[in-house]
Design an enzyme around this catalytic site. Structure first.
Site, short mmCIF file in Angstrom:
data_model
loop_
_atom_site.label_atom_id
_atom_site.label_comp_id
_atom_site.label_asym_id
_atom_site.label_seq_id
_atom_site.Cartn_x
_atom_site.Cartn_y
_atom_site.Cartn_z
N TYR A 1 -11.79 -5.50 5.34
CA TYR A 1 -12.05 -4.28 4.57
C TYR A 1 -13.46 -4.29 3.96
O TYR A 1 -14.04 -3.24 3.72
CB TYR A 1 -11.04 -4.13 3.44
CG TYR A 1 -9.79 -3.37 3.79
CD1 TYR A 1 -8.97 -3.77 4.84
CD2 TYR A 1 -9.42 -2.23 3.07
CE1 TYR A 1 -7.82 -3.08 5.15
CE2 TYR A 1 -8.27 -1.54 3.38
CZ TYR A 1 -7.47 -1.97 4.41
OH TYR A 1 -6.33 -1.28 4.71
N LYS B 1 -3.31 -14.80 12.09
CA LYS B 1 -3.42 -14.84 13.56
C LYS B 1 -4.26 -16.07 13.92
O LYS B 1 -5.31 -15.98 14.57
CB LYS B 1 -4.06 -13.55 14.10
CG LYS B 1 -3.09 -12.41 14.29
CD LYS B 1 -2.07 -12.63 15.41
CE LYS B 1 -2.69 -12.44 16.79
NZ LYS B 1 -1.67 -12.64 17.87
N ASP C 1 1.83 -10.77 14.48
CA ASP C 1 2.60 -9.95 15.43
C ASP C 1 4.07 -10.35 15.40
O ASP C 1 4.96 -9.49 15.41
CB ASP C 1 2.00 -10.04 16.85
CG ASP C 1 1.80 -11.47 17.34
OD1 ASP C 1 1.85 -12.42 16.53
OD2 ASP C 1 1.59 -11.64 18.56
N ASP D 1 -1.82 -4.66 4.71
CA ASP D 1 -1.75 -3.19 4.75
C ASP D 1 -0.67 -2.76 5.74
O ASP D 1 0.19 -1.93 5.42
CB ASP D 1 -3.13 -2.64 5.14
CG ASP D 1 -3.16 -1.12 5.17
OD1 ASP D 1 -2.63 -0.51 4.22
OD2 ASP D 1 -3.69 -0.55 6.14
N ASP E 1 3.52 -1.46 4.82
CA ASP E 1 4.08 -0.16 5.22
C ASP E 1 5.36 -0.34 6.01
O ASP E 1 6.34 0.38 5.83
CB ASP E 1 3.08 0.63 6.09
CG ASP E 1 2.27 1.64 5.28
OD1 ASP E 1 2.15 1.45 4.05
OD2 ASP E 1 1.76 2.61 5.87
C1 IPM Z 1 -2.93 1.17 0.91
C2 IPM Z 1 -3.69 2.29 1.56
C3 IPM Z 1 -5.18 2.03 1.34
C4 IPM Z 1 -5.53 0.75 2.06
C5 IPM Z 1 -6.11 3.17 1.73
C6 IPM Z 1 -5.71 4.47 1.07
C7 IPM Z 1 -7.54 2.83 1.41
O1 IPM Z 1 -3.35 2.39 2.90
O2 IPM Z 1 -3.07 1.01 -0.32
O3 IPM Z 1 -2.20 0.48 1.60
O4 IPM Z 1 -5.79 0.75 3.27
O5 IPM Z 1 -5.56 -0.28 1.39
MG MG Z 2 -1.74 1.13 3.46
#
Ligand code: IPM
Ligand code: MG
Length: 370
Positions: A143, A194, A227, A251, A255
């Site tokens: 990032y 990884k 993975d 990230d 999710d």
């Molecule tokens: C998260 C989001 C952020 C990230 C974005 C909005 C910059 O996806 O907090 O997971 O990628 O960290």
């Molecule tokens: Mg995110």
């Protein structure tokens, strides 16, 4: 005279202001009924800050965030800013804020509320009782790594670069946060990388192992490729207790883990920096869901993730376990009564509005506060 704790509220974009409004009511209730009075400040972040001040993370806002005891953030982003250059996107505002406050450890619990286990895309028995904590490194890795950019190679060709980079101190500090939290849970930590293809991943693996061997001999530490971890999360998620991983894998995996619970709109997060000499750390609390521009301004959003983010603030920044437990229990009771906003509503039932969900949680808090 002891000062009231200082909270900076950054409602942000999309549904941010709506879910923040309900959280403010919860905060006010604590002042009225539990003698826990916060000094509140507000400011802009993300697209609304860009519109008003030309930058998604204005320096005046960052200064307020640095002096607050904790920051609550709603959401940033939306299609309105899709054409804005990268440096001024709402998302960049969030990255700037994380970086400026040194918030290197991002805690993302993925908890399956019993009342919602049917809402998962996995079979209820796979997710029932699920309680995973993902600890994501938040201000390093690809990032922020340099070099990064798009370069013109001439003759119509271009080259895009991002750099994955970690140093040992960056790995050690987030590993220690993960080990400490694992010690308060079931004692199983999975470090994800990884290392089979990336040398930065090999370094990650070796350094996490070193910290484990030297400082946390009682924690059961395993390593997993990212993975495989993505696959194991949908195959058998309950094998995990705490996962620690880098910024990008964190990230993605957070999710995935969030969706397993069937309740993306319900999950909070905490981002925490290093403790100073007095034991205090900068901290930012935000829901995992985004700005949901499709439903913004309609009173449909689920305020629970934002309220539970404030609950994490009570635990991690303010050491107020009793109030945190009370709000947590109120949320569980409300869900147990079948009350739902549109994102989790059962078929054939009428969803509650954002404010009606706030009412229900407050009235449950009232009954629990004996
Ligand atoms: C998260 C989001 C952020 C990230 C974005 C909005 C910059 O996806 O907090 O997971 O990628 O960290
Ligand atoms: Mg995110």
């Amino acid at each position: 005279m002891t000062q009231n704790p200082q909270l900076l509220l950054l409602a942000g974009d999309g549904i941010g202001p709506e879910v923040m409004a309900e959280t403010r009511r919860v905060i006010a209730w604590l002042g009225d009924h539990r003698g826990l009075v916060f000094d509140l400040e507000e400011d802009l972040v993300g697209g609304c800050a860009f519109d008003a001040e030309g930058h998604p993370a204005p320096s005046s806002m960052i200064a307020k965030a640095l002096s607050a005891d904790a920051v609550l953030l709603g959401a940033v982003g939306g299609p309105k800013w899709a054409g804005v250059d990268y440096a001024h996107r709402p998302e960049q505002g969030l990255l700037d804020l994380r970086k400026s406050l040194g918030l290197f450890a991002n805690l993302r619990p993925a908890i399956c509320f019993d009342a919602l286990k049917e809402a998962s895309s996995l079979k209820p028995e796979l997710v029932s009782g699920l309680d995973i904590l993902i600890v994501r490194e938040l201000i390093g890795g690809i990032y922020f790594g340099e070099p990064a950019g798009i370069e013109d190679l001439g003759n119509g060709q271009r080259r895009g670069v991002n750099t994955q980079v970690y140093t040992t101190p960056e790995i050690h500090r987030v590993a220690r946060v993960a080990f400490d939290l694992t010690g308060k849970r079931k004692g199983r930590l999975t470090s994800v990388d990884k290392a089979n293809v990336m040398v930065s991943g090999l370094l990650w693996r070796e350094e996490v192992q070193k910290i484990g061997d030297a400082e946390y001999p009682d924690i059961q530490l395993d390593h997993m490729y990212a993975d495989n971890c993505a696959m194991q999360l949908v195959r058998s998620p309950k094998q995990f207790d705490v996962i620690v991983t880098d910024n990008l894998f964190g990230d993605l995996l957070s999710d995935e883990a969030a969706m397993l619970t069937g309740s993306l709109g319900m999950l909070p997060s905490a981002s925490i920096g290093a403790k100073d000499e007095s034991g205090k750390a900068h901290a930012l609390y935000e829901p995992v869901h985004g700005s949901a521009p499709d439903i913004a301004g309609q009173g449909k959003a689920n305020p629970i993730a934002m309220i539970l983010s404030f609950v994490m603030a009570l635990r991690y920044s303010f050491n107020r376990e009793v109030e945190a437990d009370l709000i947590d229990q109120a949320v569980r009771n409300v869900l147990g009564q079948g009350l739902r906003t549109a994102d989790i509503v059962l078929q054939g039932e009428t969803p509650l509005s954002t404010a009606a969900m706030g009412d229900a949680i407050l009235s449950e808090m009232e009954s629990l506060n004996v």
